[in-house]
Design an enzyme around this catalytic site. Structure first.
Site, PDB file in Angstrom:
ATOM      1  N   ALA A   1       0.815  -1.223   0.000  1.00  0.00           N
ATOM      2  CA  ALA A   1       0.000   0.000   0.000  1.00  0.00           C
ATOM      3  C   ALA A   1       0.848   1.273   0.000  1.00  0.00           C
ATOM      4  O   ALA A   1       0.281   2.368  -0.043  1.00  0.00           O
ATOM      5  CB  ALA A   1      -0.919  -0.002   1.225  1.00  0.00           C
ATOM      6  N   TYR A   2       2.181   1.124   0.056  1.00  0.00           N
ATOM      7  CA  TYR A   2       3.034   2.321   0.087  1.00  0.00           C
ATOM      8  C   TYR A   2       3.554   2.663  -1.313  1.00  0.00           C
ATOM      9  O   TYR A   2       4.728   3.012  -1.498  1.00  0.00           O
ATOM     10  CB  TYR A   2       4.215   2.137   1.048  1.00  0.00           C
ATOM     11  CG  TYR A   2       3.844   1.887   2.495  1.00  0.00           C
ATOM     12  CD1 TYR A   2       2.547   2.076   2.972  1.00  0.00           C
ATOM     13  CD2 TYR A   2       4.806   1.455   3.410  1.00  0.00           C
ATOM     14  CE1 TYR A   2       2.219   1.834   4.305  1.00  0.00           C
ATOM     15  CE2 TYR A   2       4.473   1.224   4.742  1.00  0.00           C
ATOM     16  CZ  TYR A   2       3.184   1.404   5.171  1.00  0.00           C
ATOM     17  OH  TYR A   2       2.868   1.161   6.491  1.00  0.00           O
ATOM     18  N   GLY A   3       2.689   2.543  -2.309  1.00  0.00           N
ATOM     19  CA  GLY A   3       3.061   2.946  -3.673  1.00  0.00           C
ATOM     20  C   GLY A   3       4.265   2.177  -4.186  1.00  0.00           C
ATOM     21  O   GLY A   3       4.264   0.948  -4.181  1.00  0.00           O
TER      22      GLY A   3
END
Ligand SMILES: NC(=O)c1ccc[n+]([C@@H]2O[C@H](COP(=O)([O-])OP(=O)(O)OC[C@H]3O[C@@H](n4cnc5c(N)ncnc54)[C@H](OP(=O)(O)O)[C@@H]3O)[C@@H](O)[C@H]2O)c1
Length: 281
Positions: free
Chosen positions: A70-72
């Site tokens: 979820a952190y790109g």
């Protein structure tokens, strides 16, 4: 023989056998600058800056990196830019995705397996030290229903993951995660103390505890407002956190090498004030 005055303190992460530096590096800000709640906007650091950040972190004694799908681009960039993988403890997560500025969640066993395989590829490694369930807020349901936890346990048995746990959002979920898994990641700082019983229970059961948002995601002015002092809010927050027994490591997110060095110095001061801490190496 390492010099105890200069070696950064490490602690055993519960019963996992992993020895983690008391400060970990959170890597949201190397991969994602949309939909985050930091005090100011920022541009993602370039590759050279990320390399320097990682090198400075390692020089200062940090061995723990926290990332997530979820952190790109965080996982992919770490995989490409991290050197000496074997010297690091890598923590990633499953369940949350972030695409086109929006989060979505899938905790099915099938997706958990696919996500871990993708993390292994992105991070260019054949094992993950830690994988956490990236909770959407339904902690208890995720732990007790469906096949998310079972899928992680199977991956752990297969040797692809060393330790499993949950990044929780509720106290009840934290308490259950402490019973069922190896470690929890909880929010804890002077203005967010709800998870104290979770940390206490983890200490009781000898489970690992990672702290997220220890510096209030950068909203440090609130610490001074609360304690009505002019003390360094970084040091007072870290002092507050490490006064709680059971904390294994605080994961602080930063893309500033100056802030990183300041955080390391602060943790050193705070922890070494209590020389009786038997877990300091
Ligand atoms: N699992 C989850 O659900 C979840 C949720 C949130 C976070 N996390 C993990 O926990 C990590 C930490 O959480 P977080 O990033 O929300 O909050 P945090 O670590 O409390 O705060 C990070 C913010 O504080 C600033 N900062 C760091 N050191 C500083 C210093 N010495 N002086 C002034 N400002 C400083 C950083 O800015 P600079 O870059 O300018 O230093 C950044 O904006 C994340 O990176 C992530 O790995 C997990």
């Amino acid at each position: 023989m390492p010099d105890p005055e200069t070696t950064f303190p490490k602690r055993l992460l519960g019963q996992t056998g992993l020895l983690v530096s008391c400060l970990g590096l959170g890597t949201v800000k190397i991969g994602r600058n949309q939909g985050v709640r930091y005090p100011a906007g920022f541009t993602l650091p370039d590759d050279q800056s990320v390399r320097s950040l990682l090198a400075v972190a390692q020089d200062l004694g940090i061995n723990l990196l926290d990332t997530a799908p979820a952190y790109g681009s965080s996982e992919e960039r770490l995989g490409r830019l991290l050197e000496n993988r074997g010297e690091w403890i890598l923590c990633s997560k499953v369940g949350e995705e972030f695409r086109n500025g929006q989060s979505s969640f899938d905790f099915s066993g099938r997706q958990v397996r696919a996500s871990v395989e993708r993390s292994l590829q992105r991070l260019r490694t054949d094992y993950l030290d830690i994988v956490l369930i990236h909770s959407d807020g339904n902690d208890l349901e995720l732990l007790e229903q469906g096949d998310c936890l079972e899928a992680l346990q199977r991956l752990q048995q297969a040797g692809l993951i060393r330790a499993i746990g949950m990044s929780t959002k509720t106290v009840a979920g934290g308490l259950r995660a402490v019973e069922l898994t190896d470690l929890v990641m909880v929010t804890y700082n002077p203005l967010a103390q709800d998870d104290k019983p979770v940390i206490e229970q983890a200490a009781e059961l000898h489970k690992g505890v990672l702290i997220k948002k220890g510096l209030l995601s950068g909203h440090l002015d609130q610490v001074n407002q609360m304690d009505q002092s002019n003390r360094d809010p970084v040091e007072s927050s870290l002092e507050f956190i490490f006064a709680q027994s059971g904390v294994s490591s605080v994961i602080v997110g930063t893309i500033s090498t100056d802030h990183l060095a300041h955080n390391v110095a602060s943790v050193n001061r705070v922890i070494r004030q209590d020389r009786s801490d038997a877990a300091i190496l």
